[in-house]
Design a protein around this motif. Structure first.
Motif, PDB file in Angstrom:
ATOM      1  N   SER A   1       2.373   1.785  -3.340  1.00  0.00           N
ATOM      2  CA  SER A   1       1.288   2.287  -4.304  1.00  0.00           C
ATOM      3  C   SER A   1       1.163   3.748  -4.287  1.00  0.00           C
ATOM      4  O   SER A   1       1.046   4.439  -5.161  1.00  0.00           O
ATOM      5  CB  SER A   1       0.198   1.580  -4.104  1.00  0.00           C
ATOM      6  N   LYS A   2       1.011   4.177  -2.953  1.00  0.00           N
ATOM      7  CA  LYS A   2       0.890   5.674  -2.602  1.00  0.00           C
ATOM      8  C   LYS A   2       2.129   6.530  -2.972  1.00  0.00           C
ATOM      9  O   LYS A   2       1.829   7.671  -3.534  1.00  0.00           O
ATOM     10  CB  LYS A   2       0.641   5.683  -1.161  1.00  0.00           C
ATOM     11  N   LYS A   3       3.298   5.789  -2.768  1.00  0.00           N
ATOM     12  CA  LYS A   3       4.532   6.723  -3.169  1.00  0.00           C
ATOM     13  C   LYS A   3       5.107   6.585  -4.555  1.00  0.00           C
ATOM     14  O   LYS A   3       6.019   7.137  -4.898  1.00  0.00           O
ATOM     15  CB  LYS A   3       5.404   6.511  -1.924  1.00  0.00           C
ATOM     16  N   GLY A   4       4.255   5.902  -5.520  1.00  0.00           N
ATOM     17  CA  GLY A   4       4.676   5.895  -6.693  1.00  0.00           C
ATOM     18  C   GLY A   4       5.953   4.654  -6.890  1.00  0.00           C
ATOM     19  O   GLY A   4       6.650   4.891  -7.899  1.00  0.00           O
ATOM     20  N   TRP A   5       6.264   3.872  -5.954  1.00  0.00           N
ATOM     21  CA  TRP A   5       7.264   3.062  -6.056  1.00  0.00           C
ATOM     22  C   TRP A   5       7.122   1.910  -7.097  1.00  0.00           C
ATOM     23  O   TRP A   5       6.061   1.612  -7.116  1.00  0.00           O
ATOM     24  CB  TRP A   5       7.935   2.305  -4.818  1.00  0.00           C
TER      25      TRP A   5
ATOM     26  N   GLN B   1       0.776  -1.323  -0.231  1.00  0.00           N
ATOM     27  CA  GLN B   1      -0.016   0.097   0.025  1.00  0.00           C
ATOM     28  C   GLN B   1       0.988   1.326  -0.225  1.00  0.00           C
ATOM     29  O   GLN B   1       0.588   2.249  -0.726  1.00  0.00           O
ATOM     30  CB  GLN B   1      -1.023   0.034   1.163  1.00  0.00           C
ATOM     31  N   GLU B   2       1.846   1.305   0.842  1.00  0.00           N
ATOM     32  CA  GLU B   2       2.749   2.269   0.781  1.00  0.00           C
ATOM     33  C   GLU B   2       3.614   2.760  -0.586  1.00  0.00           C
ATOM     34  O   GLU B   2       3.563   3.860  -0.877  1.00  0.00           O
ATOM     35  CB  GLU B   2       3.869   1.970   1.845  1.00  0.00           C
TER      36      GLU B   2
END
Length: 273
Positions: free
Chosen positions: A211-215, A208-209
């Motif tokens: 996805s949020k940060k665009g990794w 989820q992290e």
């Protein structure tokens, strides 16, 4: 007289051609490890015809092939590996002599730039033991392999500059770290728990992290199946396919970087090594 001279010249030409054909006949060598087969194809060049004794399946597992019908010299990691392939009566050259700990390399070592240089020197020694006459040629080919490996990493650094990566790969971690500035990698202990199906809630949080940060999230053929299942359908997922004997080794290595670049969604044309 002219006819006799022409006949002699033709006979001499045939003799030279026969010697030339003998001198440049490729040395046939069987190889245990599939990674070694790929590496030997490059280092051996036109002087060697490689007979792989194993390859990979679609999950990256090593699968063994039937041994050649005729006896060939063999290159193996160590005596234990040769024995596991049922090779006892062949002329065998080892990269490493037997130790209680076994060969100091594993499959992932071929995806580690620093280990590749070490393996290359060992391979040169084993190959030269089989065909000492062409040592200089093999030495030049190894130097070219090492140079092109460095170039591939350099191109990868330019290609992936500024891309953030969550590395969930099984074997490709060292190769990714060689080009990606600061990849995020869970500790081995955590990966081990996820492989057993434990603490998967922490994996969900990490995804989820990402996805949020665009990794870009990276998995390969050796990523635990429990982890791969969790990554299905997430954005910016780079799935590195298993290696294949149908490609050159340096192409496989470059394609790892290309997979990450493609998943990032960048639109600038990548540079080829």
């Amino acid at each position: 007289m002219r006819n006799r001279g022409a006949v002699r010249a033709f006979a001499l030409l045939l003799l030279l051609l026969s010697f030339s054909g003998t001198a440049f006949a490729a040395r046939e060598i069987a190889v245990t490890s599939p990674w070694l087969s790929l590496m030997l194809r490059f280092v051996g060049g036109i002087q060697v015809r490689v007979h792989p004794l194993s390859g990979w399946d679609q999950n990256g597992r090593t699968v063994r092939f039937a041994k050649p019908a005729r006896r060939l010299p063999v290159i193996a990691m160590d005596p234990a590996e040769a024995k596991s392939y049922g090779i006892r009566d062949h002329s065998v050259a080892f990269l490493f002599q037997g130790t209680s700990a076994g060969a100091p390399v594993k499959g992932s070592s071929f995806l580690d730039p620093s280990s590749l240089a070490f393996i290359g020197q060992r391979l040169l020694g084993a190959l030269s033991a089989i065909d000492p006459q062409n040592y200089t040629y093999y030495q030049r080919r190894l130097a070219e392999f090492q140079s092109r490996t460095e170039t591939t990493v350099s191109v990868g650094k330019k290609l992936l500059k500024g891309i953030l990566v969550l590395d969930l790969s099984g074997h490709s971690g060292e190769w990714i770290r060689a080009a990606v500035e600061t990849p995020i990698r869970p500790p081995d202990r955590v990966m081990g728990l996820w492989e057993k199906g434990q603490s998967l809630d922490t994996l969900s949080i990490a995804l989820q992290e990402a996805s949020k940060k665009g990794w870009v999230v990276v998995v390969d053929a050796w990523t635990p199946s429990t982890v791969r299942e969790k990554t299905r359908g997430i954005p910016r997922l780079a799935t590195i396919p298993p290696p294949t004997l149908e490609k050159e080794m340096l192409t496989i290595l470059h394609d790892i970087y290309l997979s990450i670049w493609n998943a990032s969604g960048k639109r600038v044309s990548p540079v080829k090594p």
